[in-house]
Design a protein around this motif. Sequence first.
Motif, PDB file in Angstrom:
ATOM      1  N   ALA A  28       0.844  -1.201   0.000  1.00 28.44           N
ATOM      2  CA  ALA A  28       0.000   0.000   0.000  1.00 28.44           C
ATOM      3  C   ALA A  28       0.877   1.248   0.000  1.00 28.44           C
ATOM      4  O   ALA A  28       2.037   1.219   0.429  1.00 28.44           O
ATOM      5  N   VAL A  29       0.295   2.336  -0.473  1.00 33.65           N
ATOM      6  CA  VAL A  29       0.975   3.631  -0.497  1.00 33.65           C
ATOM      7  C   VAL A  29       0.143   4.632   0.299  1.00 33.65           C
ATOM      8  O   VAL A  29      -1.082   4.700   0.132  1.00 33.65           O
ATOM      9  N   LEU A  30       0.799   5.380   1.159  1.00 33.32           N
ATOM     10  CA  LEU A  30       0.146   6.455   1.907  1.00 33.32           C
ATOM     11  C   LEU A  30       0.709   7.795   1.444  1.00 33.32           C
ATOM     12  O   LEU A  30       1.925   7.959   1.354  1.00 33.32           O
ATOM     13  N   VAL A  31      -0.183   8.744   1.169  1.00 32.32           N
ATOM     14  CA  VAL A  31       0.229  10.106   0.834  1.00 32.32           C
ATOM     15  C   VAL A  31      -0.351  11.026   1.903  1.00 32.32           C
ATOM     16  O   VAL A  31      -1.578  11.081   2.093  1.00 32.32           O
ATOM     17  N   TYR A  32       0.524  11.744   2.589  1.00 30.65           N
ATOM     18  CA  TYR A  32       0.125  12.562   3.730  1.00 30.65           C
ATOM     19  C   TYR A  32      -0.104  14.020   3.327  1.00 30.65           C
ATOM     20  O   TYR A  32       0.570  14.544   2.441  1.00 30.65           O
ATOM     21  N   SER A  33      -1.033  14.657   4.024  1.00 30.11           N
ATOM     22  CA  SER A  33      -1.274  16.084   3.774  1.00 30.11           C
ATOM     23  C   SER A  33      -0.259  16.964   4.491  1.00 30.11           C
ATOM     24  O   SER A  33       0.004  18.084   4.068  1.00 30.11           O
ATOM     25  N   GLY A  34       0.310  16.456   5.585  1.00 31.56           N
ATOM     26  CA  GLY A  34       1.252  17.245   6.383  1.00 31.56           C
ATOM     27  C   GLY A  34       0.597  17.780   7.642  1.00 31.56           C
ATOM     28  O   GLY A  34      -0.616  17.673   7.839  1.00 31.56           O
ATOM     29  N   SER A  35       1.401  18.370   8.498  1.00 37.68           N
ATOM     30  CA  SER A  35       0.924  18.893   9.782  1.00 37.68           C
ATOM     31  C   SER A  35       1.209  20.382   9.893  1.00 37.68           C
ATOM     32  O   SER A  35       2.077  20.919   9.208  1.00 37.68           O
ATOM     33  N   LEU A  69      -4.834   6.664   1.006  1.00 34.34           N
ATOM     34  CA  LEU A  69      -4.174   5.369   0.815  1.00 34.34           C
ATOM     35  C   LEU A  69      -4.540   4.811  -0.549  1.00 34.34           C
ATOM     36  O   LEU A  69      -5.670   4.973  -1.017  1.00 34.34           O
ATOM     37  N   TYR A  70      -3.571   4.108  -1.157  1.00 36.79           N
ATOM     38  CA  TYR A  70      -3.866   3.362  -2.384  1.00 36.79           C
ATOM     39  C   TYR A  70      -3.236   1.982  -2.310  1.00 36.79           C
ATOM     40  O   TYR A  70      -2.081   1.829  -1.916  1.00 36.79           O
ATOM     41  N   SER A  71      -4.008   0.991  -2.704  1.00 37.52           N
ATOM     42  CA  SER A  71      -3.480  -0.351  -2.953  1.00 37.52           C
ATOM     43  C   SER A  71      -4.317  -0.952  -4.069  1.00 37.52           C
ATOM     44  O   SER A  71      -5.419  -0.497  -4.362  1.00 37.52           O
ATOM     45  N   LYS A  72      -3.792  -1.987  -4.703  1.00 41.48           N
ATOM     46  CA  LYS A  72      -4.528  -2.630  -5.794  1.00 41.48           C
ATOM     47  C   LYS A  72      -5.864  -3.193  -5.313  1.00 41.48           C
ATOM     48  O   LYS A  72      -6.864  -3.154  -6.030  1.00 41.48           O
ATOM     49  N   GLY A  73      -5.868  -3.745  -4.103  1.00 36.89           N
ATOM     50  CA  GLY A  73      -7.084  -4.377  -3.599  1.00 36.89           C
ATOM     51  C   GLY A  73      -8.147  -3.409  -3.130  1.00 36.89           C
ATOM     52  O   GLY A  73      -9.343  -3.614  -3.363  1.00 36.89           O
ATOM     53  N   THR A  74      -7.739  -2.331  -2.472  1.00 38.43           N
ATOM     54  CA  THR A  74      -8.712  -1.393  -1.887  1.00 38.43           C
ATOM     55  C   THR A  74      -9.031  -0.223  -2.794  1.00 38.43           C
ATOM     56  O   THR A  74     -10.061   0.431  -2.632  1.00 38.43           O
ATOM     57  N   GLY A  75      -8.151   0.062  -3.753  1.00 37.61           N
ATOM     58  CA  GLY A  75      -8.296   1.314  -4.490  1.00 37.61           C
ATOM     59  C   GLY A  75      -7.904   2.469  -3.587  1.00 37.61           C
ATOM     60  O   GLY A  75      -7.053   2.337  -2.702  1.00 37.61           O
ATOM     61  N   TRP A  76      -8.551   3.606  -3.776  1.00 38.69           N
ATOM     62  CA  TRP A  76      -8.238   4.800  -2.995  1.00 38.69           C
ATOM     63  C   TRP A  76      -9.122   4.873  -1.753  1.00 38.69           C
ATOM     64  O   TRP A  76     -10.343   4.746  -1.843  1.00 38.69           O
ATOM     65  N   VAL A  77      -8.507   5.089  -0.610  1.00 40.36           N
ATOM     66  CA  VAL A  77      -9.235   5.225   0.658  1.00 40.36           C
ATOM     67  C   VAL A  77      -8.729   6.480   1.356  1.00 40.36           C
ATOM     68  O   VAL A  77      -7.522   6.621   1.587  1.00 40.36           O
ATOM     69  N   GLU A  78      -9.639   7.375   1.696  1.00 40.40           N
ATOM     70  CA  GLU A  78      -9.260   8.619   2.368  1.00 40.40           C
ATOM     71  C   GLU A  78      -9.477   8.503   3.877  1.00 40.40           C
ATOM     72  O   GLU A  78     -10.482   7.952   4.333  1.00 40.40           O
ATOM     73  N   PHE A  79      -8.520   9.039   4.623  1.00 39.04           N
ATOM     74  CA  PHE A  79      -8.633   9.129   6.079  1.00 39.04           C
ATOM     75  C   PHE A  79      -8.631  10.617   6.419  1.00 39.04           C
ATOM     76  O   PHE A  79      -7.611  11.296   6.256  1.00 39.04           O
ATOM     77  N   GLN A  80      -9.771  11.105   6.873  1.00 38.69           N
ATOM     78  CA  GLN A  80      -9.991  12.540   6.980  1.00 38.69           C
ATOM     79  C   GLN A  80     -10.104  12.995   8.429  1.00 38.69           C
ATOM     80  O   GLN A  80     -10.513  12.241   9.307  1.00 38.69           O
ATOM     81  N   ILE A 121       4.228  -0.943   3.507  1.00 39.12           N
ATOM     82  CA  ILE A 121       3.482   0.311   3.371  1.00 39.12           C
ATOM     83  C   ILE A 121       4.484   1.408   3.038  1.00 39.12           C
ATOM     84  O   ILE A 121       5.435   1.637   3.798  1.00 39.12           O
ATOM     85  N   TYR A 122       4.296   2.060   1.919  1.00 40.64           N
ATOM     86  CA  TYR A 122       5.191   3.136   1.485  1.00 40.64           C
ATOM     87  C   TYR A 122       4.555   4.477   1.839  1.00 40.64           C
ATOM     88  O   TYR A 122       3.413   4.745   1.467  1.00 40.64           O
ATOM     89  N   SER A 123       5.296   5.301   2.562  1.00 34.91           N
ATOM     90  CA  SER A 123       4.801   6.607   2.989  1.00 34.91           C
ATOM     91  C   SER A 123       5.438   7.696   2.129  1.00 34.91           C
ATOM     92  O   SER A 123       6.666   7.839   2.114  1.00 34.91           O
ATOM     93  N   LEU A 124       4.605   8.443   1.430  1.00 34.58           N
ATOM     94  CA  LEU A 124       5.084   9.520   0.571  1.00 34.58           C
ATOM     95  C   LEU A 124       4.708  10.869   1.170  1.00 34.58           C
ATOM     96  O   LEU A 124       3.813  10.984   1.991  1.00 34.58           O
ATOM     97  N   GLY A 125       5.416  11.885   0.700  1.00 31.53           N
ATOM     98  CA  GLY A 125       5.206  13.214   1.240  1.00 31.53           C
ATOM     99  C   GLY A 125       6.371  13.637   2.099  1.00 31.53           C
ATOM    100  O   GLY A 125       6.388  14.730   2.653  1.00 31.53           O
TER     101      GLY A 125
END
Length: 251
Positions: A28-35, A69-80, A121-125
Amino acid sequence: MYFSKEDIQLRRDALAAQWDSILNEDEAVLVYSGSTIQKPGGLDQIYPFLPHPAYYWLTGRRRDDEVVLYSKGTGWVEFQKPFTNEQAVWEGERNDLLVSQPGRNVSEIESYLESQKFTVIYSLGQSMAEMQGKAFELRTMLDQTRRRKDAAEIRLIKHIAEIAAFGYREIERVVRPGISEREIQIAYEGAILRNGGHAMPYETIIGSGTNSSVLHALPTHKLVEAKELVLVDAGADVYDYCVDITRVFPS
């Protein structure tokens, strides 16, 4: 808002096609908005928050401490991050909600990741210097996909250029012997903000006479003299998209 749900989905589809070529099913890949960053000694004061551009490009949201988050199985999932009543009192309406899809509460992310049993899990940003291997490849694919502007982005950039033109026409109107560099700055920035700009993308550069030979001259109270040249390097910003224009005016 400047981007629609359809715009966001097209971007996600384009990036997913790239990522799927190297991602395994259990990754999975995580892309963060930042703090937010607190100002030193500022108590409740923080620097203006700018979301990571990749996160904004993928979600249309401008909130801190969020993740997509993105993975092949889940597609795009947002954590808000929930928008509280207290925030509404302090900050007013948040127009980013007009674009974003309903997502999970960001407090659920750890339990969600555990339930999906991702092996990597790959964390980007984060800083590119900290990335190696597949994380670096994923980040490069993201940057390359985002670099090619879509139709909505092109429309926005053209719109920002039109906003900047209002500022430069105002400079043409006010430049004369006896006006100060600071007054020119105020005239320009006022025109930008009145015509839809959100901010200046960088400190407005204005130098007259000998100051015009300084490439990054910040405006002073120096008065423009007759037959001097006035260097102006100024732009306009809307949601971190911007234009950068340099012109020279005779006094």
